[in-house]
Write a protein that holds these residues in place. Structure first.
Motif, short mmCIF file in Angstrom:
data_model
loop_
_atom_site.label_atom_id
_atom_site.label_comp_id
_atom_site.label_asym_id
_atom_site.label_seq_id
_atom_site.Cartn_x
_atom_site.Cartn_y
_atom_site.Cartn_z
N GLY A 118 0.78 -1.23 0.00
CA GLY A 118 0.00 0.00 0.00
C GLY A 118 0.81 1.28 0.00
O GLY A 118 0.40 2.28 0.58
N THR A 119 1.94 1.31 -0.70
CA THR A 119 2.83 2.47 -0.62
C THR A 119 2.23 3.72 -1.25
O THR A 119 2.67 4.83 -0.94
CB THR A 119 4.17 2.17 -1.32
OG1 THR A 119 3.91 1.71 -2.66
CG2 THR A 119 4.94 1.09 -0.58
N ARG A 120 1.22 3.58 -2.12
CA ARG A 120 0.67 4.76 -2.79
C ARG A 120 -0.09 5.67 -1.83
O ARG A 120 -0.41 6.81 -2.17
CB ARG A 120 -0.21 4.34 -3.97
CG ARG A 120 0.57 3.76 -5.14
CD ARG A 120 -0.32 3.31 -6.26
NE ARG A 120 -1.18 2.19 -5.88
CZ ARG A 120 -2.10 1.65 -6.68
NH1 ARG A 120 -2.29 2.15 -7.88
NH2 ARG A 120 -2.83 0.63 -6.28
N LEU A 121 -0.44 5.14 -0.64
CA LEU A 121 -1.08 5.99 0.37
C LEU A 121 -0.12 6.33 1.50
O LEU A 121 -0.53 6.53 2.64
CB LEU A 121 -2.35 5.31 0.92
CG LEU A 121 -3.52 5.23 -0.06
CD1 LEU A 121 -4.74 4.62 0.61
CD2 LEU A 121 -3.88 6.59 -0.62
N TRP A 122 1.19 6.41 1.19
CA TRP A 122 2.16 6.94 2.13
C TRP A 122 1.80 8.41 2.39
O TRP A 122 1.32 9.09 1.50
CB TRP A 122 3.56 6.83 1.53
CG TRP A 122 4.64 7.30 2.45
CD1 TRP A 122 5.32 6.57 3.37
CD2 TRP A 122 5.16 8.64 2.55
NE1 TRP A 122 6.23 7.36 4.03
CE2 TRP A 122 6.14 8.64 3.55
CE3 TRP A 122 4.87 9.84 1.90
CZ2 TRP A 122 6.86 9.78 3.91
CZ3 TRP A 122 5.57 10.98 2.25
CH2 TRP A 122 6.55 10.95 3.25
N PRO A 123 1.99 8.94 3.61
CA PRO A 123 2.70 8.35 4.75
C PRO A 123 1.83 7.57 5.73
O PRO A 123 2.35 7.03 6.70
CB PRO A 123 3.29 9.59 5.43
CG PRO A 123 2.28 10.66 5.18
CD PRO A 123 1.73 10.38 3.80
N GLY A 134 2.67 10.15 11.65
CA GLY A 134 3.95 9.86 12.25
C GLY A 134 4.82 11.10 12.22
O GLY A 134 4.38 12.20 12.57
N ASP A 135 6.05 10.94 11.77
CA ASP A 135 6.98 12.08 11.67
C ASP A 135 7.01 12.67 10.27
O ASP A 135 7.87 13.51 9.97
CB ASP A 135 8.40 11.63 12.05
CG ASP A 135 8.51 11.24 13.52
OD1 ASP A 135 7.78 11.84 14.34
OD2 ASP A 135 9.30 10.34 13.84
#
Length: 352
Positions: free
Chosen positions: A17-22, A329-330
């Motif tokens: 699911g990297t396309r909805l990073w972060p 997160g950060d």
């Protein structure tokens, strides 16, 4: 196979699911997040096929690192997997589905293969499409569900819908790769193409037979991995060395584009693969200014923005429009609406 045989849902939950990073990260990818409702994407998927007369308990194929959270999330909505197959490595969808077909008994049981991170707003329409497909599935056909297209999307594969085999069920004429814009516009205008939504229904034995014909090396690797698997209650750990010998391939390439008896059920069911922040904005409830905000967000003189803030984060916007802003997160993501597919460029840059 009798008419009463329950359908075995196969929920594929191995994606990163990297396309909805972060917000979506390898340790907690998008299917394990509550993005569209109070429930997570995995929970919503499980709730579409509640175990009972029509559906058996699901088989879930997941990343081994997510075993505890998958079981916890299913329990929270009153579901439990008959098998939780924990992949030692991602090898794409074709081997993952083969693992599930073997776990289901490798017989005539119908398998309903569903990604765990898709949106389906009209579940009744989905169930009606399943009912239309079942007679052909019992007869040995491999069935895919074609999503009624509403835009010339270039990010989806397409299916050319062929002759009608039964009411609402058609032969697949051909699968079309993700097209350039002009081709997508032509397919939309023709009225005889559907988006390839990656949802399938077929008998376990017929799928494995197709693998034997078209991808025998893959089938042999998966069978060896399951023969040597470690089992503990519902959890199944396929043998890592054997599974690593499997080619990595999608079900579309390995089977669906090569098999003879492949059918499609076109269906309009409020589907989205939630493949980007833009896709999430498109299905979100927006305020009068077109903003889709969740979390502690202050938006003044702001229009058509997609804004997400983790608990404990605050985002304030003044005098902007058409932005995607996500604080998790950060990390903070800011980019123009319409360019959320470029998140992959950020992921690559951070790797470097």
């Amino acid at each position: 196979m009798s008419a009463a045989d329950p359908i075995v849902p196969v929920i594929l939950s191995g994606g990163s699911g990297t396309r909805l990073w972060p917000m979506s990260r390898p340790e907690l990818p998008k299917q394990l997040l509550a993005l569209t409702a109070a429930e997570t994407m995995l929970q919503l998927t499980a709730q579409r096929t509640v175990a009972g007369e029509q559906f058996a308990a699901p088989i879930v194929v997941a990343n081994a690192r997510h075993a505890d959270v998958v079981e916890t999330q299913l329990a929270e909505v009153g579901a439990s997997a008959q098998a939780l197959i924990l992949e030692p490595a991602g090898r794409n969808t074709a081997p993952a589905i083969a693992l599930a077909a073997i776990a289901a008994g490798a017989g005539a049981a119908p398998l309903l293969v569903m990604p765990s991170d898709h949106v389906i707003l009209d579940v009744a329409a989905f169930h009606a499409a399943i009912a239309r497909a079942l007679p052909l599935v019992r007869d040995g056909w491999l069935v895919t569900f074609g999503i009624a297209p509403d835009a010339p999307e270039t990010g989806y594969g397409y299916i050319k819908v062929g002759a009608e085999l039964a009411e609402g069920v058609h032969r697949v004429d051909r699968f079309v790769e993700k097209p350039p814009r002009e081709a997508a516009e032509a397919m939309l205008a023709s009225g005889d193409h559907a988006w390839n939504g990656g949802i399938f229904l077929f008998r376990a034995d017929k799928y494995l037979a197709a693998l034997q014909s078209f991808a025998p090396t893959m089938l042999a690797a998966v069978e060896a991995a399951m023969t040597r698997a470690v089992r503990d209650a519902a959890r199944i750990w396929p043998d890592a060395e054997a599974f690593a010998a499997s080619p990595a391939d999608s079900i579309d390439y390995a089977v669906m584009e090569k098999a003879e008896r492949v059918a499609v059920v076109p269906v309009s069911m409020g589907w989205s693969d939630l493949g980007s922040w833009d896709a999430l904005h498109a299905i979100s409830d927006c305020d009068a200014a077109g903003n889709a905000c969740r979390g502690d967000v202050v938006a003044i003189e702001t229009t058509n923005c997609m804004v997400r803030a983790d608990t404990g984060k605050r985002i304030a916007l003044v005098g902007v429009e058409d932005l995607i802003v996500v604080a998790s997160g950060d990390d903070i993501l800011i980019l123009p609406r319409g360019r959320s597919q470029d998140v992959k460029k950020i992921i690559e840059a951070m790797k470097g």
